[in-house]
Design a protein around this motif. Structure first.
Motif, PDB file in Angstrom:
ATOM      1  N   LEU A  16     -13.850  24.860 -27.184  1.00  0.00           N
ATOM      2  CA  LEU A  16     -14.277  24.672 -28.570  1.00  0.00           C
ATOM      3  C   LEU A  16     -13.163  24.087 -29.437  1.00  0.00           C
ATOM      4  O   LEU A  16     -13.448  23.570 -30.516  1.00  0.00           O
ATOM      5  N   ARG A  17     -11.925  24.184 -28.990  1.00  0.00           N
ATOM      6  CA  ARG A  17     -10.815  23.686 -29.807  1.00  0.00           C
ATOM      7  C   ARG A  17     -10.952  22.208 -30.154  1.00  0.00           C
ATOM      8  O   ARG A  17     -10.719  21.823 -31.299  1.00  0.00           O
ATOM      9  N   PRO A  18     -11.328  21.336 -29.200  1.00  0.00           N
ATOM     10  CA  PRO A  18     -11.462  19.911 -29.573  1.00  0.00           C
ATOM     11  C   PRO A  18     -12.556  19.649 -30.604  1.00  0.00           C
ATOM     12  O   PRO A  18     -12.563  18.588 -31.229  1.00  0.00           O
ATOM     13  N   VAL A  19     -13.491  20.588 -30.766  1.00  0.00           N
ATOM     14  CA  VAL A  19     -14.587  20.377 -31.735  1.00  0.00           C
ATOM     15  C   VAL A  19     -14.501  21.399 -32.868  1.00  0.00           C
ATOM     16  O   VAL A  19     -15.498  21.699 -33.516  1.00  0.00           O
ATOM     17  N   LYS A  20     -13.299  21.928 -33.129  1.00  0.00           N
ATOM     18  CA  LYS A  20     -13.167  23.003 -34.116  1.00  0.00           C
ATOM     19  C   LYS A  20     -13.547  22.541 -35.520  1.00  0.00           C
ATOM     20  O   LYS A  20     -14.152  23.310 -36.290  1.00  0.00           O
ATOM     21  N   TRP A  21     -13.232  21.280 -35.869  1.00  0.00           N
ATOM     22  CA  TRP A  21     -13.583  20.815 -37.217  1.00  0.00           C
ATOM     23  C   TRP A  21     -15.077  20.605 -37.358  1.00  0.00           C
ATOM     24  O   TRP A  21     -15.650  20.798 -38.428  1.00  0.00           O
ATOM     25  N   ARG A  22     -15.726  20.227 -36.272  1.00  0.00           N
ATOM     26  CA  ARG A  22     -17.190  20.168 -36.309  1.00  0.00           C
ATOM     27  C   ARG A  22     -17.782  21.567 -36.476  1.00  0.00           C
ATOM     28  O   ARG A  22     -18.800  21.743 -37.144  1.00  0.00           O
ATOM     29  N   MET A  23     -17.135  22.548 -35.845  1.00  0.00           N
ATOM     30  CA  MET A  23     -17.586  23.924 -36.001  1.00  0.00           C
ATOM     31  C   MET A  23     -17.421  24.393 -37.445  1.00  0.00           C
ATOM     32  O   MET A  23     -18.291  25.089 -37.999  1.00  0.00           O
ATOM     33  N   VAL A  24     -16.304  24.023 -38.075  1.00  0.00           N
ATOM     34  CA  VAL A  24     -16.086  24.384 -39.484  1.00  0.00           C
ATOM     35  C   VAL A  24     -17.162  23.753 -40.362  1.00  0.00           C
ATOM     36  O   VAL A  24     -17.732  24.413 -41.246  1.00  0.00           O
ATOM     37  N   LEU A  25     -17.448  22.473 -40.125  1.00  0.00           N
ATOM     38  CA  LEU A  25     -18.497  21.798 -40.881  1.00  0.00           C
ATOM     39  C   LEU A  25     -19.848  22.456 -40.641  1.00  0.00           C
ATOM     40  O   LEU A  25     -20.669  22.613 -41.563  1.00  0.00           O
ATOM     41  N   LEU A  26     -20.074  22.874 -39.405  1.00  0.00           N
ATOM     42  CA  LEU A  26     -21.324  23.539 -39.051  1.00  0.00           C
ATOM     43  C   LEU A  26     -21.488  24.843 -39.841  1.00  0.00           C
ATOM     44  O   LEU A  26     -22.560  25.120 -40.394  1.00  0.00           O
ATOM     45  N   LEU A  27     -20.430  25.632 -39.905  1.00  0.00           N
ATOM     46  CA  LEU A  27     -20.482  26.888 -40.651  1.00  0.00           C
ATOM     47  C   LEU A  27     -20.677  26.645 -42.145  1.00  0.00           C
ATOM     48  O   LEU A  27     -21.430  27.367 -42.827  1.00  0.00           O
TER      49      LEU A  27
END
Length: 581
Positions: A16-27
């Motif tokens: 998940l680290r490579p997509v962490k900013w997408r995860m932040v945007l998702l939240l």
């Protein structure tokens, strides 16, 4: 990757680290969506209160317009959340698929002999697909569900303590039940995945042998096995599904009780004039909304059970270790390499010994011909030279170096092999000849194919080297396929070449052309030729005769061929009689 870390949270989060900013945007988008969901019922409350009171038409229209805008925005955020969640899931799990594939390709041949390609496809792709929801939406949905629950219950505690207490009791009881039985379907989900893997293995195995199946009337038997496998898939899938939905069914029963209680309390408050009609609707709407996060939690627990079964199977695959341990030695002598077997014994399993104390020496540049009946151990010697298996006893040296101390990359750089079955890949002619090596120029390819007599065939292709070939090589004749394999070996410039019955499927004319190519290849390296046709061994230096895994004869070819008491002499006589017949 150590096996003990295979299922740890740290191991999972690394994807998940490579997509962490997408995860932040998702939240962030999820919080906005939840806020919109909480606002809309309050707009409806005001609309009802003003419609039943002294509200003007303009205020009602304004509220209706605001409701429409909020509803549209909420729908747009929902679509964006689905898209971004799937994007995160696929980006993270595709990296996992790549790691699993790389790990599997590094496992030894004993492992691959036990697994069919169809089963491995299901293990690498199917199991990971069931984990994709965990990487994309599991964390987001869990967080979102609790935020929505907090918002609803917080509002209710401010406006009605009895209703808030009822909703809180329902929420706590539902979450407790779901978590208490969250692992109920994990084992059944594993059995379901295994049933699917067996089905795919059966299909792959039978499709790869379609000629034998059709020619020998095996279709009815195959369909019988297929139906049995499908029945196992259905039964295991049904059992797993029923166990996975048990938490959700429990929450449905509890939710029905909660809605009934909230409606009774709300109607009582309305009849006593403590709340308005709009507030009554708001309480009912929030109660209905309370089911959404509970249902999402239930769905996520189902997905978690499937994901956990995939994780357990993935851990099992990652914990598999190759029996072939990489060495540390990089250096090998320049030029042709010597080969030495010292009391080498080998078996594929404990029940049957394949090679018994084989010992021989081959000097740099010499050519060895291996002969013997099928099953005598000829191909096993070639596999051991490439370290596809570990030997049981003895030592194998190449260039004077124990191959167990060599790095596998160093070994494969200097040793080439041409097998009976030539594998072609879905790609261009250039890709198949160079095995996707971008460092080989077209000039090198054409020079090699010209020497081997393959260039006219290439030039006859519509796009030359850019012509696309299909997997399996149905467009190639047996002779062309063997020349293909020789070209690949030529281009790697090996110092030791193993030819495993290269002319076994060829006619006499094609065999003569191939023999010329083989002679050119062996001019600059040490060679080991495994052959049924003894005519392909006319130019070798030494002969080894194997029988039931034992070396019964080894020596100079010319000396053995002229010695009437030698086994090789008798084989030559039998071969000539068969040709005359």
């Amino acid at each position: 990757m150590p096996p003990k870390q295979s299922l740890s949270m740290a191991w999972l989060l690394q994807y998940l680290r490579p997509v962490k900013w997408r995860m932040v945007l998702l939240l962030f988008m999820l919080l906005i969506s939840i806020a919109l969901q909480l606002v809309n019922p309050q707009i409806v409350q005001r609309f009802i209160d003003q419609a039943t009171g002294s509200g003007t038409v303009s205020s009602l229209l304004a509220l209706a317009g605001l409701y429409l805008v909020v509803a549209v925005l909420n729908q747009l955020f929902t679509v964006a959340l689905d898209y971004l969640g799937n994007d995160v899931a696929w980006r993270s799990t595709n990296r996992m698929r790549a790691d699993l594939l790389k790990h599997t390709l590094r496992l030894d041949m004993r492992f691959h002999n036990r697994k069919t390609p169809g089963e491995m496809i299901e293990r690498i792709d199917g199991d990971v697909t069931h984990m994709s929801n965990f990487f994309g939406m599991f964390i987001v949905q869990i967080v979102g569900s609790f935020v929505l629950l907090t918002g609803i219950l917080g509002y209710m505690f401010v406006h009605s303590l009895p209703i808030a207490a009822t909703m809180t009791a329902f929420t706590c009881l539902s979450i407790g039940v779901m978590f208490a039985i969250r692992n109920l379907g994990v084992k059944s989900s594993q059995e379901e995945r295994q049933a699917n893997a067996s089905l795919f293995g059966l299909i792959e195995e039978r499709i790869s042998g379609i000629e034998d199946v059709q020619a020998n009337g095996g279709v009815p038997r195959l369909m019988n096995r297929y139906h049995r496998a499908m029945r196992a898939v259905f039964r295991s899938g049904l059992k797993a599904w029923m166990l996975r939905v048990t938490p959700w069914n429990a929450t449905v029963i509890l939710f029905t009780i909660a809605v009934t209680a909230v409606l009774l309390i709300s109607v009582r408050l309305y009849l006593h004039g403590e709340i308005t009609l709009g507030t009554l609707f708001l309480f009912f709407q929030y109660t209905q909304m309370l089911n959404d996060p509970m249902e999402q939690l239930g769905n996520q627990l189902q997905e978690f059970q499937k994901a956990k079964s995939g994780m357990l199977r993935t851990r099992e695959l990652l914990s598999s270790r190759s029996e072939i341990e990489d060495g540390v030695e990089e250096a090998l002598p320049d030029g042709p390499l010597s080969v030495s077997f010292e009391q080498v014994s080998f078996s594929y399993n404990e029940e049957q010994q394949v090679l018994h104390e084989i010992s021989f020496d081959l000097k740099p540049g010499e050519r060895l011909g291996l002969v013997g009946r099928t099953g005598s151990g000829k191909s096993s010697i070639s596999r051991l030279l490439l370290r596809l298996y570990n030997i049981d006893d003895g030592i194998i040296r190449i260039g004077g170096v124990d191959i167990r101390s060599l790095r596998l990359k160093a070994l494969y750089r200097r040793v080439g092999m041409v097998t009976q079955d030539v594998q072609l890949f879905d790609g261009t002619l250039r890709d198949n000849l160079t095995l996707f090596n971008p460092n080989l120029s077209d000039e090198e390819v054409f020079e090699t194919t010209d020497r081997l007599g393959l260039r006219p065939w290439i030039e006859a292709m519509p796009l030359g080297l850019d012509t696309r070939l299909t997997t399996g090589g149905a467009s190639l004749s047996a002779g062309e396929a063997q020349l293909f394999a020789l070209t690949r070996v030529f281009l790697t410039k090996p110092s030791l070449v193993i030819l495993d019955e290269p002319s076994s499927r060829l006619d006499a004319a094609t065999e003569a052309a191939l023999q010329t190519a083989v002679d050119q290849l062996l001019e600059r390296c040490t060679g080991i030729v495994i052959a049924h046709r003894l005519s392909t061994l006319d130019n070798v230096d030494k002969i080894m005769v194997l029988r039931q895994g034992r070396m019964i004869e080894f020596g100079a070819r010319d000396a053995l061929a002229q010695n009437p008491s030698s086994e090789f002499f008798r084989l030559l006589q039998s071969d000539r009689q068969e040709e005359l017949a």
